[in-house]
Design an enzyme around this catalytic site. Sequence first.
Site, PDB file in Angstrom:
ATOM      1  N   TYR A 148       0.717  -1.206   0.087  1.00  0.00           N
ATOM      2  CA  TYR A 148       0.044  -0.111  -0.044  1.00  0.00           C
ATOM      3  C   TYR A 148       0.896   1.261  -0.033  1.00  0.00           C
ATOM      4  CZ  TYR A 148      -3.654   3.301   1.385  1.00  0.00           C
ATOM      5  OH  TYR A 148      -4.434   4.495   1.382  1.00  0.00           O
ATOM      6  N   ASP A 243       9.525   2.916  -0.002  1.00  0.00           N
ATOM      7  CA  ASP A 243       8.261   3.686   0.760  1.00  0.00           C
ATOM      8  C   ASP A 243       8.442   3.248   2.072  1.00  0.00           C
ATOM      9  OD1 ASP A 243       6.134   4.666   1.622  1.00  0.00           O
ATOM     10  OD2 ASP A 243       4.899   3.605   0.422  1.00  0.00           O
ATOM     11  N   LYS A 271       4.285   9.494   8.881  1.00  0.00           N
ATOM     12  CA  LYS A 271       3.934   8.765  10.293  1.00  0.00           C
ATOM     13  C   LYS A 271       4.665   9.383  11.268  1.00  0.00           C
ATOM     14  CE  LYS A 271       1.416   4.800   8.294  1.00  0.00           C
ATOM     15  NZ  LYS A 271       0.313   4.561   8.350  1.00  0.00           N
TER      16      LYS A 271
HETATM   17  N1  PMP Z   1       2.776   4.277   2.405  1.00  0.00           N
HETATM   18  C1  PMP Z   1       2.740   3.263   3.213  1.00  0.00           C
HETATM   19  C2  PMP Z   1       3.643   2.125   3.181  1.00  0.00           C
HETATM   20  C3  PMP Z   1       1.686   3.347   4.040  1.00  0.00           C
HETATM   21  O1  PMP Z   1       1.609   2.224   4.989  1.00  0.00           O
HETATM   22  C4  PMP Z   1       0.742   4.423   4.149  1.00  0.00           C
HETATM   23  C5  PMP Z   1      -0.337   4.481   5.006  1.00  0.00           C
HETATM   24  N2  PMP Z   1      -0.580   3.618   5.805  1.00  0.00           N
HETATM   25  C6  PMP Z   1       0.898   5.217   3.131  1.00  0.00           C
HETATM   26  C7  PMP Z   1       1.970   5.193   2.215  1.00  0.00           C
HETATM   27  C8  PMP Z   1       0.089   6.571   2.860  1.00  0.00           C
HETATM   28  O2  PMP Z   1       0.239   7.372   3.869  1.00  0.00           O
HETATM   29  P1  PMP Z   1      -1.038   8.685   4.242  1.00  0.00           P
HETATM   30  O3  PMP Z   1      -2.089   7.638   4.994  1.00  0.00           O
HETATM   31  O4  PMP Z   1      -0.250   9.449   5.362  1.00  0.00           O
HETATM   32  O5  PMP Z   1      -1.289   9.124   3.321  1.00  0.00           O
END
Ligand code: PMP
Length: 432
Positions: A148, A243, A271
Site C-alpha cells: 500500500y 516507501d 507517520k
Molecule cells: N505508504 C505506506 C507504506 C503506508 O503504509 C501508508 C499509510 N498507511 C501510506 C504510504 C500513505 O500514507 P498516508 O495515509 O499518510 O497518506
Amino acid sequence: MTTAVAGSRLTEIVERAEALFPGGVNSPVRAFRSVGRPPIVLERGLGPHVWDVDGRRYVDWIGAWGPAILGHAHPAVAAAISRAAEKGLSFGATHPSEIELGEVIHAAMPSLERLRFTSSGTEAVMSALRVARAATGRDLVVKFAGAYHGHVDSLLAEAGSGVATQAIPGSAGVSAAVAGSTIVLPFNDAAAVSAAFGANPDQIAAVVVEPVVANSGVIAPRAGFLEHLRETTLSDGALLIFDEVITGFRLGRGGAQERFAIRPDLTTLGKIIGGGMPIGAYGGRADLMELVAPAGPVYQAGTLAGHPLAMAAGLAMLAELTPERYGELEAHTAELATGLIEAATAAGCAVAVVRVGPLLTVFFRPTAPVDASEAADSDRNAFARFFGSMLDGGILLPPSPFEAWFPSMAHGPAEIEATVAAARIAFELARS
Ligand code: PMP
C-alpha cells in the site's frame, strides 16, 4: 449496522457518524467491517493504553497505524506542540523548524540528500512518482501486489491495507490509462522483476516498494530481493523508490535502507517523522530532487506543508528515538512474538507470527507468507474470532488480518503479559 450497547455514548456517536461519513468513518479500516463488530470510538490515550468514549481501557497495538512509537500523549511531544501553537499555527512561509527536522532526517537517512515535506504519505508517494517520471522520461511504474502506497490513483491496483481488507482488486474511479501505467508483480519474486524489465526495456520509470511489506500484514523481503531491485533498476536506468512511510524511524533511525544496506534513489516517509501530526516527506538524490519546483519543472506544493506543529512534534519524537530504546522496543516485540506463539501452540491453533524488528503480524495460516497471495490465504473468520475475543479482553488489535501491529516504546512487560494472557483464550476461540 451497529449492535453496541443501548444507551452507551459509543452507540449514539457511531449512529451519528454513519449519517455523516461514508461507512461512518474517515478512513476505511476504522469501520471494523472485516471483523464483523461495531467500530470503537476512542477519545483518549496515554502510553500503551487508549480509552473509548464509554471509558473502557485497551492495551493499544494499533499505535495510530505507526506514528505512536513513543506511546500516546508523550509529554515531550505534547509540550513541543503546545509551545509551537502558542507562537502561531501556520504561516505559509519557511519556518526554522522545517530546516531542523529536515537536517535530523538527513542525518539519519543520508540517501535523502534533499527532501520536501508534504502533509501525508499519499502525497509523498505521488510526488516521488512524478519526479521519477520526469527524471527518466518514462511512464511505467512497477509496484508489488499487497503493498500500500497511499491512495495514489496509479498505485491502488492490488493494493494492501484497507484495499486488501475489503477484498477488492483496486479502486473504482481510476482511469484505464492511469491504471495501465502500473505493472503489478508478486513481492519477493526476483524472476518476475527481471521478466518485467525484459519485456519493457527503457520504459520503466521506477520500482516502488515497501522494503518490508507492512500492509498485507508483515512480509519480510527474501535475502537478495531488495539487492535484486537495486541492481535491476540501476542497469535499466530506472529509479528505485523505497516507501518507508511505515519502516522509516521504525526499523531503527535509518529505516529499512540502513537495516538492509541498500541506497534507494528516492524515499518516501510519513507517520513517525510527524510525531502523530499529519505529515509526509519525499527525498533522495540531489539531482532528482532539484527537478522539483521552484528549482525545477516538476510541480508540487502544499498550503500546510512543513507545518510548524508537525515539525515540532516530529523533532520532539525523533529526539527520543535512541539506539538503546530501539533495542528495547525490538526485544519487547520479540517477547510478545514468543508469548503469542506459545499461546497459539497451547491452544492448538496453527498460526504464523511474523516479526521484522518492531513490526508484527499474526497470520492465521501455518507458515509465514512470502507474498500477498499467500497472506490472503489466511483464515479470515478465525482472525475475526481472535480479534473479537482480544477486544473483549481489553486488547485492541488492528481490525484486519492484513495489517501490522505497531508496538511502542511505552509497551512493557505488563502489557505483553496482558496481551499473551488474553491471546490464550482468543486462540482457543479462533480455533473453534
Ligand atoms: N505508504 C505506506 C507504506 C503506508 O503504509 C501508508 C499509510 N498507511 C501510506 C504510504 C500513505 O500514507 P498516508 O495515509 O499518510 O497518506
